[in-house]
Design an enzyme around this catalytic site. Structure first.
Site, PDB file in Angstrom:
ATOM      1  N   ASP A   1       6.390   1.048   6.549  1.00 24.60           N
ATOM      2  CA  ASP A   1       4.968   0.679   6.364  1.00 24.60           C
ATOM      3  C   ASP A   1       4.291   1.669   5.445  1.00 24.60           C
ATOM      4  OD1 ASP A   1       2.404  -0.313   6.659  1.00 24.60           O
ATOM      5  OD2 ASP A   1       2.198   0.227   8.753  1.00 24.60           O
TER       6      ASP A   1
ATOM      7  N   HIS B   1       3.476   3.290  12.568  1.00 23.94           N
ATOM      8  CA  HIS B   1       2.348   4.021  13.166  1.00 23.94           C
ATOM      9  C   HIS B   1       2.776   4.994  14.265  1.00 23.94           C
ATOM     10  CE1 HIS B   1      -0.978   0.895  11.894  1.00 23.94           C
ATOM     11  NE2 HIS B   1      -0.016   1.031  10.992  1.00 23.94           N
TER      12      HIS B   1
ATOM     13  N   HIS C   1       0.840  -1.204   0.000  1.00 20.41           N
ATOM     14  CA  HIS C   1       0.000   0.000   0.000  1.00 20.41           C
ATOM     15  C   HIS C   1       0.871   1.247   0.000  1.00 20.41           C
ATOM     16  CE1 HIS C   1       0.319   0.716   4.467  1.00 20.41           C
ATOM     17  NE2 HIS C   1       0.300  -0.592   4.554  1.00 20.41           N
TER      18      HIS C   1
ATOM     19  N   ASP D   1      -0.430   4.410   0.809  1.00 25.02           N
ATOM     20  CA  ASP D   1      -0.862   5.413   1.805  1.00 25.02           C
ATOM     21  C   ASP D   1      -0.143   5.147   3.123  1.00 25.02           C
ATOM     22  OD1 ASP D   1      -2.492   2.969   2.078  1.00 25.02           O
ATOM     23  OD2 ASP D   1      -3.448   4.045   3.725  1.00 25.02           O
TER      24      ASP D   1
ATOM     25  N   GLU E   1      -5.102   1.548   2.760  1.00 23.57           N
ATOM     26  CA  GLU E   1      -4.994   0.423   3.696  1.00 23.57           C
ATOM     27  C   GLU E   1      -5.059   0.905   5.123  1.00 23.57           C
ATOM     28  OE1 GLU E   1      -3.446  -2.702   6.280  1.00 23.57           O
ATOM     29  OE2 GLU E   1      -2.705  -0.670   6.085  1.00 23.57           O
ATOM     30  N   GLU E   2      -4.358   1.993   5.406  1.00 23.78           N
ATOM     31  CA  GLU E   2      -4.287   2.465   6.797  1.00 23.78           C
ATOM     32  C   GLU E   2      -5.613   3.061   7.263  1.00 23.78           C
ATOM     33  OE1 GLU E   2      -1.950   1.563   8.521  1.00 23.78           O
ATOM     34  OE2 GLU E   2      -0.050   1.597   7.444  1.00 23.78           O
TER      35      GLU E   2
END
Ligand code: BES
Ligand code: MN
Length: 455
Positions: free
Chosen positions: A128, A425, A95, A97, A159-160
């Protein structure tokens, strides 16, 4: 024997080719990282658009037919190249994003300006999952025209933010993306120097609970002592969700023991950054607590902030809960169980309203069979003889369950670039550059091994 358009490259040729490509891959990773593409509501989505365009350009550069697609959500990029005669087609997922950056003052350098420190590249999305995107690009570049398989790249843009439109996109583009093997580069390795193959992920239910005890705030001296404030009621309610040992105390959630991997407590404490004297919660093996049992956390609370709180009883307060579900659980059933628990445990007759934010399925992957052996062998070679560890993951990639349903015959290989120090994150996310080079090599070797299985 199938007629191949180009001869299959040897292992040492692949190794040399990946090495040759790494400086360009690193530069393009840095370019991607500078685009702050966040799919969350309230963020400027023009950056996700730019990010999709940058990914599309990279894939065109690899000789793929590329489309930017969407279905009501943020743009995904699909790139395709047909298989040589007789060779399988591999879907490569990542992903583009990223998560929001949170409190910028906690970052040691600008989250969108990549900086190398001690062999790691620091930036939001460096691990990520923009490194996942670039691992796919690295493998394609290494082969050039001699790609031994057909590929479909599917690079998602939300995705996030829960992949809300992904299912619809998969349905709309089903024929284009059908493949024999699916590689999902969005997971983690076991340690620096030790690769992993992911065999299960937890599901997720995020929900809100609001507690009300008054219809307006009142003087805490005049009414306190006889009237319950909503914040105290909320805190007491939240405290019922775990028992004294810290195991989730909601009836009806699936949880079992089953992990065989040992995660030494010292190592786990250090990797988590646990403060001195703080105990671990839950019971059983650490890997069971992380992978095969449910977990519950309070992510945020809406209530007066301490700097501004007057001497008044709080009439209503709200918390956001996140429940990670064990493989085998069902998000709808789990939410019903959590909701019933919250409604039944309301202290002092407080009014409780529970609403769901989003949920996602857990999954279990049977990693036996020739494609998984092909992957393990690629990992072992890329990590100079170190076998990959079969790991569960406590995090969630809900659409893996969707892929399993839609493409029941495809082998799903869940790989990734994160390591226990990546801080995905959080502030100061980073990518271990040495491990990233191995991930790129492993993926290139994997494509070669997969082609060999099918020939
Ligand atoms: N890459 C993660 C999943 C993951 C987490 C893999 C930890 C390996 C270790 C993925 O991008 C992610 O964060 N997923 C969300 C899912 C949610 C938005 C539905 C998560 O787990 O919170
Ligand atoms: Mn991810």
């Amino acid at each position: 024997m199938p007629v191949m358009t180009s001869p299959i490259m040897s292992e040492s040729e692949v190794r040399a080719a990946v090495e040759r490509e790494m400086p360009g891959v690193r530069a393009d990773l840095e370019r991607l990282v500078r685009i702050p593409g966040i799919a969350f509501e309230g963020f400027d989505h023009s950056h996700v658009e730019r990010s999709a365009e940058a990914v599309a350009e990279l894939l065109r550069g690899c000789g793929l037919d590329v489309d930017i697609v969407r279905s009501g959500g943020q743009p995904a990029v699909i790139g395709r190249r047909a298989a040589p005669p007789g060779a399988p087609t591999v879907l490569l997922y990542a992903h583009h994003d990223v998560q929001p950056v949170g409190d910028r003052s906690l970052w040691e350098s600008d989250p969108f300006e990549p900086v190398e420190r001690d062999g790691r590249l620091y930036a939001r999305g460096a691990a990520d999952d923009k490194a996942g995107v670039m691992a796919h690009v690295a493998a394609l570049r290494a082969y050039g025209d001699a790609l031994p398989v057909g590929v479909v790249l599917f690079i998602e843009g939300e995705e996030e933010y829960g992949s809300d439109s992904l299912e619809q996109l998969l349905v709309e583009h089903r024929d284009e993306i059908t493949s024999d093997v699916i590689v999902i580069a969005d997971s983690a390795n076991w340690d620096i120097g030790v690769p992993a193959l992911t065999t299960s992920l937890r599901g997720i239910v995020n929900c809100f609970v609001e507690v009300r005890t008054l219809d307006h705030a009142v003087h805490s001296g005049m009414f306190g002592g006889a009237v319950p404030d909503a914040l105290t009621a909320l805190v007491r309610l939240l405290a019922t969700l775990q028992d004294d040992a810290g195991d989730v105390a909601v009836d009806g959630l699936v949880g079992r023991e089953g992990a065989t991997v040992d995660y030494p407590e010292d190592r786990f404490r250090a990797e988590a950054g646990l403060a001195d004297g703080v105990q671990l919660i839950g019971t059983g093996r650490i890997t069971d607590r992380l992978w095969t049992k449910p977990a519950l956390a309070i992510l945020g609370v809406d209530a007066p902030s301490t700097g501004e709180a007057p001497n008044a009883l709080v009439p209503a307060a709200k918390a956001k809960l996140s429940i990670r579900l064990a493989p085998g659980d069902d998000p709808k059933r789990a939410y019903a169980a959590v909701r019933a628990h919250l409604e039944q445990h309301a202290p002092w007759g407080a009014q409780v309203t529970v609403t769901v934010e989003h949920d996602g399925d857990p999954c279990v992957i049977d990693t036996s069979g020739p494609m998984f052996d092909a992957a393990r062998s690629a990992f072992r070679t890329a990590w100079d003889g170190t076998d990959p560890v079969d790991v569960g993951i406590g995090g969630s990639i809900p659409f893996i369950a969707t892929f399993q349903e839609m493409f029941p015959k495809a082998a799903i290989l869940v790989t990734g670039v994160e390591d226990p120090h990546a801080r995905a994150h959080g502030p100061n996310e980073s990518l271990h550059l040495g491990e990233f080079a191995r991930v790129c090599l492993a993926e290139a070797l994997l494509l070669r091994n997969v082609a060999a299985v099918s020939s």
